[in-house]
Design a protein around this motif. Structure first.
Motif, mmCIF file in Angstrom:
data_model
loop_
_atom_site.group_PDB
_atom_site.id
_atom_site.type_symbol
_atom_site.label_atom_id
_atom_site.label_comp_id
_atom_site.label_asym_id
_atom_site.label_seq_id
_atom_site.Cartn_x
_atom_site.Cartn_y
_atom_site.Cartn_z
ATOM 1 N N ALA A 87 0.749 -0.978 -0.093
ATOM 2 C CA ALA A 87 -0.016 -0.031 -0.344
ATOM 3 C C ALA A 87 0.723 1.392 -0.233
ATOM 4 O O ALA A 87 0.637 2.100 -0.647
ATOM 5 N N PRO A 88 2.232 0.841 1.333
ATOM 6 C CA PRO A 88 2.719 2.802 0.882
ATOM 7 C C PRO A 88 3.696 2.876 -0.805
ATOM 8 O O PRO A 88 3.811 3.740 -1.578
ATOM 9 N N ILE A 89 3.698 1.887 -1.385
ATOM 10 C CA ILE A 89 4.887 1.956 -2.908
ATOM 11 C C ILE A 89 3.937 2.241 -3.092
ATOM 12 O O ILE A 89 4.038 3.019 -4.434
ATOM 13 N N LEU A 90 2.399 1.998 -3.219
ATOM 14 C CA LEU A 90 0.990 2.504 -4.642
ATOM 15 C C LEU A 90 0.983 3.703 -4.597
ATOM 16 O O LEU A 90 0.533 4.577 -5.021
ATOM 17 N N LEU A 96 5.078 12.092 -4.786
ATOM 18 C CA LEU A 96 5.624 12.288 -5.728
ATOM 19 C C LEU A 96 4.827 13.194 -6.937
ATOM 20 O O LEU A 96 5.421 15.113 -7.364
ATOM 21 N N VAL A 97 3.804 13.322 -7.508
ATOM 22 C CA VAL A 97 2.923 14.268 -8.218
ATOM 23 C C VAL A 97 2.795 15.741 -7.588
ATOM 24 O O VAL A 97 3.057 16.434 -7.708
ATOM 25 N N LEU A 98 2.440 15.278 -6.247
ATOM 26 C CA LEU A 98 2.484 16.402 -5.273
ATOM 27 C C LEU A 98 3.594 17.757 -5.091
ATOM 28 O O LEU A 98 3.584 18.111 -5.213
ATOM 29 N N GLU A 99 4.464 16.196 -5.446
ATOM 30 C CA GLU A 99 5.752 16.915 -5.269
ATOM 31 C C GLU A 99 6.006 17.727 -5.967
ATOM 32 O O GLU A 99 6.426 18.559 -6.199
ATOM 33 N N ARG A 100 6.250 17.887 -6.952
ATOM 34 C CA ARG A 100 6.323 18.044 -8.504
ATOM 35 C C ARG A 100 5.108 19.248 -8.386
ATOM 36 O O ARG A 100 5.787 20.423 -9.164
ATOM 37 N N LEU A 101 4.258 19.694 -8.452
ATOM 38 C CA LEU A 101 3.217 20.500 -7.610
ATOM 39 C C LEU A 101 3.921 21.537 -6.911
ATOM 40 O O LEU A 101 3.596 22.892 -6.579
ATOM 41 N N LEU A 204 19.472 19.590 -4.391
ATOM 42 C CA LEU A 204 19.026 19.418 -3.857
ATOM 43 C C LEU A 204 17.234 18.719 -3.680
ATOM 44 O O LEU A 204 16.034 18.646 -2.674
ATOM 45 N N THR A 205 17.622 19.464 -5.745
ATOM 46 C CA THR A 205 15.507 18.747 -5.868
ATOM 47 C C THR A 205 15.559 17.094 -5.970
ATOM 48 O O THR A 205 14.680 17.429 -5.458
ATOM 49 N N ARG A 206 16.364 16.550 -6.203
ATOM 50 C CA ARG A 206 16.652 15.148 -5.986
ATOM 51 C C ARG A 206 16.113 15.104 -4.199
ATOM 52 O O ARG A 206 15.430 13.707 -4.254
ATOM 53 N N LEU A 207 16.991 15.013 -3.805
ATOM 54 C CA LEU A 207 16.742 15.040 -2.436
ATOM 55 C C LEU A 207 15.582 14.570 -1.169
ATOM 56 O O LEU A 207 14.813 14.548 -0.915
ATOM 57 N N ARG A 208 14.927 16.314 -2.392
ATOM 58 C CA ARG A 208 13.549 16.722 -1.995
ATOM 59 C C ARG A 208 12.791 15.640 -2.001
ATOM 60 O O ARG A 208 11.501 15.682 -1.490
ATOM 61 N N VAL A 209 12.367 15.841 -2.914
ATOM 62 C CA VAL A 209 11.720 14.647 -3.856
ATOM 63 C C VAL A 209 11.843 13.239 -3.298
ATOM 64 O O VAL A 209 10.473 12.825 -2.554
ATOM 65 N N TRP A 210 13.155 13.035 -2.320
ATOM 66 C CA TRP A 210 12.891 11.680 -1.958
ATOM 67 C C TRP A 210 12.143 11.868 -0.317
ATOM 68 O O TRP A 210 11.594 11.152 0.237
ATOM 69 N N VAL A 211 12.049 12.687 0.073
ATOM 70 C CA VAL A 211 12.188 13.496 1.479
ATOM 71 C C VAL A 211 10.500 13.516 1.360
ATOM 72 O O VAL A 211 9.426 12.689 1.995
ATOM 73 N N PHE A 212 10.071 13.992 0.322
ATOM 74 C CA PHE A 212 8.882 13.858 -0.054
ATOM 75 C C PHE A 212 8.151 12.135 -0.298
ATOM 76 O O PHE A 212 7.181 11.923 0.614
ATOM 77 N N VAL A 213 8.597 11.403 -0.588
ATOM 78 C CA VAL A 213 8.289 10.137 -1.089
ATOM 79 C C VAL A 213 8.734 9.258 0.634
ATOM 80 O O VAL A 213 7.293 9.082 0.731
#
Lengths: 309, 337
Positions: A87-90, A96-101, A204-213
């Motif tokens: 479930a967390p993986i799904l 990811l989309v939310l972080e992008r926004l 930092l951009t990639r780092l933030r993506v990972w934190v958000f995920v």
């Protein structure tokens, strides 16, 4: 002694509840503390986790009937375990989309992040309503984890302790990632001074993506763990996000131990006030928050953060 | 508005929109809508205007305004049952009760700003919502406070009955005109100027010598009282009061309305937003079940690309020819880190 024994179940109840509150707050804390973004959609991601777990555990998936039959034949224990992992993986792609926004709001008034995620929360909740309807669901729990046992002449719910244990595991995992890995060090440094970190050549951009995920997956994980206790319904997200932010403000923004202790404190207050006025027990946490924050402006362990600008 | 110039009591645009609203009952049914929708829109327009005093004019992000609206709604009903069956008493009690609630909240949060302000208002909003649900003997709990009557407007010699939706619409319109005049005056008064200065830079306003705390508290109290007035009207229109208007969702809706309409840059923005919100609810709602999905996506898109809202889009189109400067939305605050 007698009164102490009377209070014991409420105390234990409060501690387990506190651990679960801390679990809900964990992902929220990561994103707020490390990225300085309020994610009001945290609760919706939490709800999505619960719904996905339901789809995995109670097989009503859009799959061919024979595959579905095979999956339904798998013992519930394995299906539940699959839900906890899958479930967390799904839910992660939603993060990811939310972080992008949210990227567009970085560096602006944090209010925009708050408004954006409120809108996203509304959208996700409506999506859930459209897919699953407004009815309540119950996540089935494997027999080994459900039921109750008797200790000190009192009946205890087994799953509560399993849920609390899972909460402790998740918290220990997050603590290890943030405090004991290179990734954690980079993220913390990025929150402290993004310019220097970028000058050192860290993306930092990639780092933030990972934190958000990571925060998203924690929300979904909490949703799975809590679904058997609280039930699955469209507005469970809002029910969860409010205690989460409350705990963070109480514990202090950007403090891991603040979140853990804040969660426990809230759980204990709710549990113990439940002993005297069960109807009003949830009110006590708001009063606790107001009392603490009136006396200590930044919460128990908070540091000065960008949010106070 | 250039400093030093006198601000008119009302502008031609205001007059036009009032007149436009006054014609609504004549054609609303012909376009396939219904009279009650107009009442709802106007009540929420009052609410959103009052809310925008806090969000747009003072820059304080309150996320718990539903509490004041709800207090007003319950107070109107309770006054009718326990005090006197008079419209004026009911509305006065609604305003007073919500103002009192606002005072209580203001005492705790007026030294805060930004996100902490938002978080504290959420907490207080939840407290009031929770009390409304649990205090069953007073509010009726989740069943709501029922059988609230639409009391007649007693003006000494003449009395108007409000049981008809059209009559109620005109009464609400009169209140709307009054509230918009009051708020317009307030925003352009010396008080409003100081509030604006606090929004732009609180530290500077304090150093100039203004008691920032008192102004922020006053703004919240006035806004809460007027939200309570809207709440009182709403419980009268609905002939009942329910706790759901105090929930985080509903508190968020008024934020959405205000922002979508363009409350950050325009006095009339919240009104535009209220109209857009209810039209979207009814028109998208007629096509699909998940209207909030589409309105939510629209809201998200606005926050991302045009936080000035609908009013901002129009203002942008109008000024593009003359200048390239659009009204600043996020006022750059000094970064004290």
């Amino acid at each position: 002694m007698g009164t102490l024994l009377n209070l014991l179940p409420h105390l234990v109840n409060g501690i387990t509840l506190g651990l679960l509150f801390a679990l809900i707050a964990l992902g929220f804390m990561l994103i707020l503390g490390l990225m300085e973004q309020i994610n009001l959609a945290h609760g919706s991601l939490f709800a999505l986790g619960a719904y996905f777990a339901y789809a995995i555990c109670a097989p009503r998936l859009p799959l061919p009937p024979d595959v579905l039959g095979m999956w339904a034949a798998v013992p519930l224990g394995w299906r539940f375990a699959a839900a906890v992992v899958l479930a967390p993986i799904l839910v992660a792609p939603f993060g990811l989309v939310l972080e992008r926004l949210m990227r567009r709001t970085y560096g602006r008034d944090p209010l925009y992040g708050l408004l954006l995620t409120f809108g996203v929360a509304m959208v996700l909740e409506e999506l859930i309503r459209m897919v699953w309807g407004t009815r309540d669901y119950i996540l089935p729990v494997p027999r080994e984890m459900s039921g109750g046992f008797i200790m000190l002449d009192l009946i205890w719910s087994t799953y509560r302790f399993w849920a609390a244990a899972l909460a402790i595991v998740a918290m220990a995992g997050v603590w290890a990632i943030v405090e004991r890995t290179r990734f954690g060090a980079m993220v913390k440094a990025g929150a402290h001074d993004s310019e220097i970190v970028q000058a050192l050549g860290i993306d930092l951009t990639r780092l933030r993506v990972w934190v958000f995920v990571l925060g998203t997956m924690l929300a979904a994980f909490a949703g799975v763990v809590l679904a058997p206790l609280w039930g699955i319904r469209p507005h469970m997200g809002v029910d969860a996000v409010v205690p989460a932010f409350l705990i963070i403000v109480l514990g202090g923004v950007g403090s891991f131990w603040g979140a853990a202790i804040g969660g426990l404190l809230v759980g204990m207050v709710v549990g113990l006030s439940g002993a005297y006025a069960s109807e009003w027990s949830m009110l006590s946490m708001y009063l606790l928050l107001i009392a603490v924050v009136t006396l200590r402006a930044r919460g128990l362990f908070g540091k000065k953060s960008v949010l106070e600008v | 508005m250039a400093p030093g110039r006198l601000v008119p009591t009302f502008t031609p645009a205001m007059l036009v929109s009032w007149l436009l609203f006054a014609t609504v009952p004549m054609w609303i049914e012909r376009v396939g809508l219904y009279q009650y929708l107009g009442v709802e829109i106007l009540i929420f327009a009052i609410y959103a205007l009052a809310y925008n005093l806090v969000l747009g004019h003072a820059g304080l992000p309150s996320f718990g305004h539903g509490a004041f609206f709800g207090i007003g709604a319950y107070a109107f009903g309770l006054a009718q049952f326990n005090l006197a069956a008079s419209l004026w008493v009911g509305l006065a009690v609604a305003v007073l009760a919500a103002g009192l609630g606002g005072t209580l909240v203001a005492l705790f949060i007026s030294h805060r700003r930004g996100i902490y302000y938002a978080l504290m208002t959420i907490a207080f909003g939840q407290v009031f919502w929770f009390i409304a649900i649990k205090a069953h003997s007073i509010t009726g709990g989740e069943d709501g406070l029922l059988k609230i009557e639409r009391l007649p407007v007693a003006l000494g010699i003449v009395t108007f009955d409000l049981r008809d939706n059209t009559a109620l619409y005109y009464f609400v319109l009169a209140v709307f005109v009054g509230v918009s005049l009051l708020l317009w005056r307030l925003v352009h008064s010396p008080f409003g100027r100081i509030v604006k200065a606090i929004k732009q830079n609180e530290t500077r306003a304090r150093f100039v010598g203004y008691d920032v705390w008192r102004y922020k508290a006053a703004v919240l109290i006035i806004s809460a009282a007027l939200s309570g007035l809207a709440g009182g009207l709403f419980s009268m229109a609905q002939t009942s009061a329910f706790p759901d208007v105090m929930s985080l969702h509903y508190s968020g809706y008024v934020v959405m309305m205000t922002l979508v309409g363009g409350g950050l840059v325009s006095f009339w923005g919240p009104v535009v937003g209220a109209v857009a919100f209810f039209l979207a609810r009814d028109m998208i709602g007629a096509l699909t079940t998940g209207w909030m999905l589409w309105f939510g996506l629209f809201f998200v898109a606005l926050v991302l690309f045009k936080p000035e809202g609908i009013a901002g889009i129009f203002a942008g189109l109008a000024t593009r020819k003359h200048k390239t400067t659009s009204a600043p939305v996020s006022n750059p605050q000094p970064q004290e880190r």
